[in-house]
Scaffold this active site. Structure first.
Site, PDB file in Angstrom:
ATOM      1  N   SER A  11       0.795  -1.230   0.000  1.00  0.00           N
ATOM      2  CA  SER A  11       0.000   0.000   0.000  1.00  0.00           C
ATOM      3  C   SER A  11       0.827   1.279   0.000  1.00  0.00           C
ATOM      4  O   SER A  11       0.355   2.311  -0.443  1.00  0.00           O
ATOM      5  CB  SER A  11      -0.970   0.016   1.169  1.00  0.00           C
ATOM      6  OG  SER A  11      -0.270   0.148   2.372  1.00  0.00           O
TER       7      SER A  11
ATOM      8  N   LYS B 294       0.342   4.209   6.763  1.00  0.00           N
ATOM      9  CA  LYS B 294      -0.300   5.082   5.770  1.00  0.00           C
ATOM     10  C   LYS B 294       0.196   6.511   5.923  1.00  0.00           C
ATOM     11  O   LYS B 294       0.784   6.890   6.924  1.00  0.00           O
ATOM     12  CB  LYS B 294      -1.831   5.080   5.952  1.00  0.00           C
ATOM     13  CG  LYS B 294      -2.491   3.722   5.961  1.00  0.00           C
ATOM     14  CD  LYS B 294      -2.467   3.053   4.631  1.00  0.00           C
ATOM     15  CE  LYS B 294      -3.153   1.700   4.744  1.00  0.00           C
ATOM     16  NZ  LYS B 294      -2.930   0.855   3.618  1.00  0.00           N
TER      17      LYS B 294
END
Length: 180
Positions: free
Chosen positions: A71, A114
């Site tokens: 990600s 993230k």
């Protein structure tokens, strides 16, 4: 047989010797037991002290974290080992653009890595899987909006919405190395 005294004297002398030997043995036994217990308690005390120091260091200062998954590629590759500092989360100094480690809102047993896109009060332009539909979302007070750098392969705030600030575990300070 060579007796240096009467049989009663010899028996009395043997009793005194046995008594003295028994007292000496008990004294030695107590001393050894005290010494062993003292060392054991000191070891337990040091273990608890160092455990508390290590816990505080990892909880409040920072620690080494392994980021897995695609990600955040190409910024942070799969299986990269990074150092995450935890002081900024305690002082509420997380900024837009910071890469953070947070508890996953969908699985609290796992952590996610993230980038912070929006802070409380920000208006975020979001898009669905196809760029056809665009929405605006507001980040509520006490929350942040996080997204992975690899938008096509990231489950982030676009899926589960803004996350509470309390789920942030730390901010990535630097990348140590990538495990091949």
């Amino acid at each position: 047989m060579f007796f240096s005294g009467s049989p009663a004297t010899v028996l009395k002398t043997e009793c005194i010797v046995e008594q003295t030997y028994g007292q000496w043995w008990q004294s030695l036994h107590r001393t050894m037991l005290r010494r062993a217990l003292g060392k054991t308690f000191r070891l337990v005390g040091y273990t608890i002290q160092y455990g508390c120091i290590a816990h505080c260091a990892f909880e409040y200062v920072g620690g080494v974290v392994m980021c897995s998954g695609p990600s955040m590629e190409p910024t942070i590759e799969n299986s990269a080992v990074v150092f995450a500092e935890n002081l900024s989360r305690h002082f509420y100094s997380i900024q837009r653009g910071d890469i953070v480690i947070a508890k996953s809102p969908s699985n609290p047993k796992s952590n996610i890595c993230k980038r912070v896109i929006g802070l409380e009060g920000d208006k975020i332009l979001t898009s669905g899987p196809s760029d056809f539909f665009k929405n605006h979302s507001y980040v509520p007070v006490g929350h942040v909006w996080i997204e992975g750098d690899n938008l096509q392969n990231s489950t982030d705030s676009r899926s589960y919405g803004p996350i509470p600030y309390g789920l942030i575990r730390g901010r990535i300070f630097f990348k140590l190395y990538t495990v091949a």
